[in-house]
Design a protein around this motif. Structure first.
Motif, PDB file in Angstrom:
ATOM      1  N   ILE A  42       0.891  -1.133   0.418  1.00 44.24           N
ATOM      2  CA  ILE A  42       0.374   0.293  -0.174  1.00 44.24           C
ATOM      3  C   ILE A  42       0.869   1.731  -0.325  1.00 44.24           C
ATOM      4  O   ILE A  42       1.700   1.157   0.777  1.00 44.24           O
ATOM      5  N   TYR A  43       0.950   1.885  -0.465  1.00 45.25           N
ATOM      6  CA  TYR A  43       1.558   3.220  -0.742  1.00 45.25           C
ATOM      7  C   TYR A  43       0.533   4.628  -0.593  1.00 45.25           C
ATOM      8  O   TYR A  43      -0.467   4.152  -0.858  1.00 45.25           O
ATOM      9  N   ARG A  44       0.635   5.864  -0.185  1.00 46.72           N
ATOM     10  CA  ARG A  44      -0.208   7.135   0.214  1.00 46.72           C
ATOM     11  C   ARG A  44       0.276   8.367   0.649  1.00 46.72           C
ATOM     12  O   ARG A  44       1.710   7.641   1.122  1.00 46.72           O
ATOM     13  N   SER A  45       0.126   8.928   0.749  1.00 51.80           N
ATOM     14  CA  SER A  45       0.587  11.183   0.740  1.00 51.80           C
ATOM     15  C   SER A  45      -0.827  11.764   1.222  1.00 51.80           C
ATOM     16  O   SER A  45      -1.773  11.351   0.788  1.00 51.80           O
ATOM     17  N   LEU A  46      -0.155  12.642   1.400  1.00 50.82           N
ATOM     18  CA  LEU A  46      -1.524  13.946   1.284  1.00 50.82           C
ATOM     19  C   LEU A  46      -1.004  14.846   0.776  1.00 50.82           C
ATOM     20  O   LEU A  46      -0.313  15.022   0.508  1.00 50.82           O
ATOM     21  N   MET A  47      -2.601  15.359   0.065  1.00 49.86           N
ATOM     22  CA  MET A  47      -2.247  17.462   0.017  1.00 49.86           C
ATOM     23  C   MET A  47      -2.782  18.208   0.864  1.00 49.86           C
ATOM     24  O   MET A  47      -4.134  17.224   0.976  1.00 49.86           O
ATOM     25  N   ALA A  52       0.576  21.625  -1.585  1.00 47.73           N
ATOM     26  CA  ALA A  52       1.653  21.891  -0.731  1.00 47.73           C
ATOM     27  C   ALA A  52       2.753  22.986  -1.240  1.00 47.73           C
ATOM     28  O   ALA A  52       2.701  23.139  -2.068  1.00 47.73           O
ATOM     29  N   THR A  53       3.197  23.306   0.090  1.00 45.34           N
ATOM     30  CA  THR A  53       3.690  24.642  -0.100  1.00 45.34           C
ATOM     31  C   THR A  53       5.386  23.678  -0.592  1.00 45.34           C
ATOM     32  O   THR A  53       4.948  23.123  -0.079  1.00 45.34           O
ATOM     33  N   HIS A  62       6.755  14.926   3.526  1.00 46.46           N
ATOM     34  CA  HIS A  62       6.529  14.631   1.962  1.00 46.46           C
ATOM     35  C   HIS A  62       5.232  15.036   1.506  1.00 46.46           C
ATOM     36  O   HIS A  62       4.958  15.062   0.582  1.00 46.46           O
ATOM     37  N   TYR A  63       4.572  16.457   2.177  1.00 45.60           N
ATOM     38  CA  TYR A  63       2.548  16.865   1.319  1.00 45.60           C
ATOM     39  C   TYR A  63       3.139  16.447   0.383  1.00 45.60           C
ATOM     40  O   TYR A  63       4.223  16.877  -0.386  1.00 45.60           O
TER      41      TYR A  63
END
Length: 124
Positions: A42-47, A52-53, A62-63
């Motif tokens: 599973i891979y995930r990231s947030l924005m 993101a700045t 690492h947004y």
């Protein structure tokens, strides 16, 4: 090498800052050999809203600055053989968009094709 694809569905887990990630074999992968699909990575990231700045994107979290176009744009989260995983986010991440993608891996660590990217807003 794994030849199936993982379908990811998301729902609210009922707790604050929690998302339920539901994993199953993609219907288009029914002809694939399931013995090659040992576990699911599973891979995930947030924005953040609006992206993101530079400071947020280069921080330890690492947004994302823009929506991902493939699983390669996301960070590794974990490998599992379960059909459901609960992900709990930090309180300050509520309102951000969480992106998830997954793929099968075999026992040699070889990865299959990416499934579709799905997203959900982190609840408060």
């Amino acid at each position: 090498k794994p030849d199936g694809q993982v379908a990811v569905a998301l729902s609210y887990a009922g707790g604050a800052f929690s998302i339920a990630v539901h994993l199953k074999r993609e219907a288009s992968s029914e002809d694939a050999d399931p013995r090659r699909d040992y576990d699911i990575a599973i891979y995930r990231s947030l924005m953040p809203p609006g992206g993101a700045t530079v400071e947020q994107a280069t921080s330890a979290k690492h947004y994302l600055m823009k929506p991902p176009v493939s699983g390669d744009d996301l960070l590794y989260y974990k490998s599992t053989r379960k059909k459901k995983v609960i992900v709990v986010f930090d309180p300050h991440e509520s309102g951000m968009t969480a992106y998830f993608c997954a793929r099968y891996e075999n026992q040699k660590g070889e990865a299959g094709n990416w499934g579709r990217i799905v997203s959900i807003t982190v609840p408060s």
